[in-house]
Design a protein around this motif. Structure first.
Motif, PDB file in Angstrom:
ATOM      1  N   ALA A 118       0.791  -1.444  -0.014  1.00  0.00           N
ATOM      2  CA  ALA A 118       0.022   0.071  -0.183  1.00  0.00           C
ATOM      3  C   ALA A 118       0.889   1.280  -0.054  1.00  0.00           C
ATOM      4  O   ALA A 118       0.377   2.407  -0.272  1.00  0.00           O
ATOM      5  CB  ALA A 118      -0.892  -0.131   1.210  1.00  0.00           C
ATOM      6  N   SER A 119       2.179   1.260   0.222  1.00  0.00           N
ATOM      7  CA  SER A 119       2.830   2.313   0.604  1.00  0.00           C
ATOM      8  C   SER A 119       3.482   3.128  -0.806  1.00  0.00           C
ATOM      9  O   SER A 119       3.820   2.293  -1.655  1.00  0.00           O
ATOM     10  CB  SER A 119       4.186   1.914   1.194  1.00  0.00           C
ATOM     11  N   TYR A 125      11.160   1.357  -5.553  1.00  0.00           N
ATOM     12  CA  TYR A 125      11.779  -0.052  -5.536  1.00  0.00           C
ATOM     13  C   TYR A 125      12.088  -0.784  -6.852  1.00  0.00           C
ATOM     14  O   TYR A 125      11.287  -0.863  -7.455  1.00  0.00           O
ATOM     15  CB  TYR A 125      11.302  -0.993  -4.631  1.00  0.00           C
ATOM     16  N   ILE A 126      13.389  -0.973  -7.035  1.00  0.00           N
ATOM     17  CA  ILE A 126      13.731  -1.818  -8.104  1.00  0.00           C
ATOM     18  C   ILE A 126      13.995  -3.286  -7.629  1.00  0.00           C
ATOM     19  O   ILE A 126      13.779  -4.201  -8.146  1.00  0.00           O
ATOM     20  CB  ILE A 126      14.690  -1.452  -8.965  1.00  0.00           C
ATOM     21  N   GLU A 147      -0.060  -2.040  -7.148  1.00  0.00           N
ATOM     22  CA  GLU A 147       0.008  -1.034  -8.101  1.00  0.00           C
ATOM     23  C   GLU A 147       1.476  -0.188  -7.699  1.00  0.00           C
ATOM     24  O   GLU A 147       2.129   0.062  -8.737  1.00  0.00           O
ATOM     25  CB  GLU A 147      -0.999   0.322  -8.266  1.00  0.00           C
ATOM     26  N   ASN A 148       1.638  -0.232  -6.560  1.00  0.00           N
ATOM     27  CA  ASN A 148       3.004   0.612  -6.171  1.00  0.00           C
ATOM     28  C   ASN A 148       4.162  -0.335  -6.410  1.00  0.00           C
ATOM     29  O   ASN A 148       5.230   0.356  -6.364  1.00  0.00           O
ATOM     30  CB  ASN A 148       2.888   0.912  -4.676  1.00  0.00           C
ATOM     31  N   LEU A 155      11.056  -8.718  -7.086  1.00  0.00           N
ATOM     32  CA  LEU A 155      10.356  -8.750  -5.933  1.00  0.00           C
ATOM     33  C   LEU A 155      10.351 -10.510  -5.404  1.00  0.00           C
ATOM     34  O   LEU A 155       9.860 -11.139  -5.758  1.00  0.00           O
ATOM     35  CB  LEU A 155       8.712  -8.473  -6.132  1.00  0.00           C
ATOM     36  N   GLU A 156      11.112 -10.221  -4.261  1.00  0.00           N
ATOM     37  CA  GLU A 156      11.364 -11.694  -3.665  1.00  0.00           C
ATOM     38  C   GLU A 156      10.473 -11.754  -2.520  1.00  0.00           C
ATOM     39  O   GLU A 156      10.463 -11.307  -1.503  1.00  0.00           O
ATOM     40  CB  GLU A 156      12.863 -11.673  -3.294  1.00  0.00           C
TER      41      GLU A 156
END
Length: 160
Positions: A118-119, A125-126, A147-148, A155-156
């Motif tokens: 949500a942030s 972030y990559i 969506e963020n 994304l691990e």
């Protein structure tokens, strides 16, 4: 000179941009002291702070630290950070340049996963490593459908 000052001196790069305090077992008290050290922190680009047993309170101290404005890579692996610490980190505006955040092997649950999902801070972030934490399929769903995080290249999130 305190133990923290000695650790900084021994583990900071010559140019002051990299501080590697991996597995120094600094704990909460040392963490609270370290993150008041403006001179040592203000030019950091990479901070490795894994294996220091900081828990949620330590993560909150890091999230609240105003001297990490230049940090691009932050490694907080294996620090017993749970949902409260994750929420503080996810919502902190003190890392405007942060693009790589690693929280591998902590105890973050669904609430923490949802906080990152949500942030608005997550948009930059990559890489976000939440591997081996404690969230359920609900947390995974929140992260993968966020969506963020749609531009996050790494994304691990797999958990065992």
């Amino acid at each position: 000179m305190s133990r923290i000052d000695d650790l900084i001196k021994e583990n900071i790069s010559e140019d002051g941009k990299v501080l590697n305090l991996r597995d120094k077992y600094i704990g909460l008290r040392g963490t609270m002291e370290l993150f008041t050290k403006k001179e040592a922190l203000q030019n950091l680009v990479t901070l490795t702070y894994s294996g220091n047993q900081i828990g949620d309170e330590g993560a909150e101290a890091i999230a609240e630290c105003p001297y990490l404005q230049n940090v691009e890579t932050l490694n907080l692996n294996h620090n017993e950070i749970g949902d409260e610490g994750a929420v503080a980190l996810a919502n902190s505006a003190n890392f405007p340049k942060l693009t790589k955040l690693s929280l591998f092997g902590n105890v973050i649950g669904d609430e923490g996963a949802r906080a990152f999902a949500a942030s608005p801070q997550s948009k930059k972030y990559i890489k976000l490593d939440l591997y081996k934490n404690q969230f359920s399929n609900q947390g995974i769903k929140a992260l993968t459908e966020s969506e963020n995080l749609k531009n996050c290249e790494e994304l691990e999130i797999y958990r065992e």
